[in-house]
Design a protein around this motif. Structure first.
Motif, PDB file in Angstrom:
ATOM      1  N   VAL A   1       6.187  -1.851   0.075  1.00  0.00           N
ATOM      2  CA  VAL A   1       5.217  -1.836   1.161  1.00  0.00           C
ATOM      3  C   VAL A   1       5.062  -0.298   1.676  1.00  0.00           C
ATOM      4  O   VAL A   1       4.046   0.009   2.199  1.00  0.00           O
ATOM      5  N   SER A   2       6.271   0.101   2.190  1.00  0.00           N
ATOM      6  CA  SER A   2       6.390   1.395   2.840  1.00  0.00           C
ATOM      7  C   SER A   2       5.398   2.701   2.065  1.00  0.00           C
ATOM      8  O   SER A   2       4.709   3.253   2.718  1.00  0.00           O
ATOM      9  N   PHE A   3       6.010   2.582   0.848  1.00  0.00           N
ATOM     10  CA  PHE A   3       4.958   3.699   0.093  1.00  0.00           C
ATOM     11  C   PHE A   3       3.515   3.352   0.064  1.00  0.00           C
ATOM     12  O   PHE A   3       2.679   4.225   0.187  1.00  0.00           O
ATOM     13  N   TYR A   4       3.250   2.041   0.076  1.00  0.00           N
ATOM     14  CA  TYR A   4       1.618   1.803  -0.170  1.00  0.00           C
ATOM     15  C   TYR A   4       0.879   2.168   1.306  1.00  0.00           C
ATOM     16  O   TYR A   4       0.267   2.852   1.399  1.00  0.00           O
ATOM     17  N   VAL A   5       1.628   1.592   2.383  1.00  0.00           N
ATOM     18  CA  VAL A   5       1.255   1.925   3.978  1.00  0.00           C
ATOM     19  C   VAL A   5       1.005   3.475   3.937  1.00  0.00           C
ATOM     20  O   VAL A   5      -0.149   3.856   4.322  1.00  0.00           O
TER      21      VAL A   5
END
Length: 154
Positions: free
Chosen positions: A90-94
């Protein structure tokens, strides 16, 4: 004016705020690319209550709820805490807008651990693989061994 002390390329001011140049650049890039919309989307999909996510992130019980309701933009430290609670994918996506799966993250870990010259070779190999039409990856001479034969030979 706050005094800055440099240690290993990381600047720490009198309030113990850390400013690593690469972190600041990543944070600035994330701030310019619809990151807040992606963060809200990720929070909605997470499944935890906003209060539980706040607690898991080590923030005040109502922080995430107030952030969403009031349209607050979290600072770098609070954003990092929320992203840690949401997980690496999720961090990479955000931050980037790119969706990574665990296999993608493992590939990034491997690539980040090799030296510069090897990275160039790895990149060239990956580009060739990307540009090659889908073909069988096994050579015609390769034959899989029958698992039943493996058991007998042991």
């Amino acid at each position: 004016m706050a005094e800055h002390i440099a240690r290993s390329g990381v600047h720490v001011n009198a309030r113990n705020n850390v400013n690593a140049p690469h972190s600041a650049a990543c944070y600035k890039l994330a701030m310019e690319n619809n990151w807040l919309d992606r963060l809200r989307e990720a929070i909605e999909k997470d499944g935890r209550s906003l209060n539980q996510l706040s607690i898991d992130a080590g923030l005040g019980r109502n922080y995430v709820q107030q952030m969403i309701k009031d349209g607050k933009k979290p600072g770098a430290e609070k954003l990092a805490s929320i992203l840690d609670a949401l997980g690496q994918e999720v961090s990479f996506y955000v931050l980037t807008g790119l969706k990574f799966n665990p296999s993608d993250l493992e590939l990034l870990r491997i690539v980040s651990s090799i030296d510069g010259a090897s990275k160039g070779h790895a990149r060239a190999l990956l580009e060739r693989l990307r540009d090659t039409p889908d073909e069988p990856t096994q050579s015609p001479s390769y034959e899989e061994e029958d698992p039943s034969k493996l058991e007998k030979s042991e």
